[in-house]
Design a protein around this motif. Sequence first.
Motif: not given
Length: 315
Positions: A174, A177-178, A180-181, A198, A201-202, A276, A280, A282, A288
């Motif tokens: 998670q 993913g944050a 990448h965002k 948010q 994209s992740r 990914q 990754t 969400e 985040t």
Amino acid sequence: MSKQNKPAYGGQAVVEGVMFGGKHHYVTAIRRKNKEIDYFRLPRKSSSSLTALKKIPFIRGIAAIIEASANGTKHLNFSTDRYDLDPEDDEQLNEPKKESKLTMILGVAAIGVLSFLFGKFIFTLVPLFLAELTRPVFSSDLSQILIEGLFKLILLLAYIYAISFTPLIKRVFQYHGAEHKVINCYENGMPLTVENVQSNSRLHYRCGSSFLLFTVIVGVFVYMLVPTEPLYVRVLNRLALIPVVIGISFEVLQFTNKLRDVPVLKWLGYPGLCLQLLTTKEPDDEQTEVAIASFNEMLRLEKETEEGIKTEQIV
């Protein structure tokens, strides 16, 4: 500043946090047990020889991996030491590490260095021996190479899928993913708010997960240049070609990143983006927020350093 002219910042998910690296600094932010955000700041230092190697195509990938692994381990240790510890008990950090804590550190670290240390040998040799077992059915060199690549891909996907169910790794994914965002939000020129981040994209073209997949694909083509038998020769050339596969895969990763906004050609990076989807997850708003805090602190230190350099040049 356009997306192409923005600095190419990179990052890494750690336990309950995110590390970002700039030209001069690495910064990790983690969520402590009391819900506060704690930071670990480390100046970016490279040996002259490593810096020189990072300028040579097909060699720079290996140099970058060595540097990232060395620095990433320090930040990973920081997070695993503190994420479940109340800040009031930080004095315990001076006590000898418990075996369970050390085991956890090694287990999480294995994700980041999956194809670069001992794990690389496993993911190279196990598919080789499995493919060799099918030689009575698939006897040609080409079929052996393709079967070997298939086994390698299955092993990689199965490993990542299996560990994604553990609570600790799921949260690391998670934060991945944050990470990448935040980078996508920054590169898209949007203010770094939780809502804006948010909405991004992740998935990201420069991700190390994409690199793992490219080593499988590139390996298939590289292995076509060497014999597959006898078995001992096949084993030796696979081990000898690990740096070659890594070097080429890094260049492919950089190439697909440059083409990500080009119609049709952007599809070259899609296999890595698909992987990914496993590495990754969400993130929630609190995760985040930690990633944003890490990135902003890195930007602050980068700005201070750049301004200091300009002042010295003027004086």
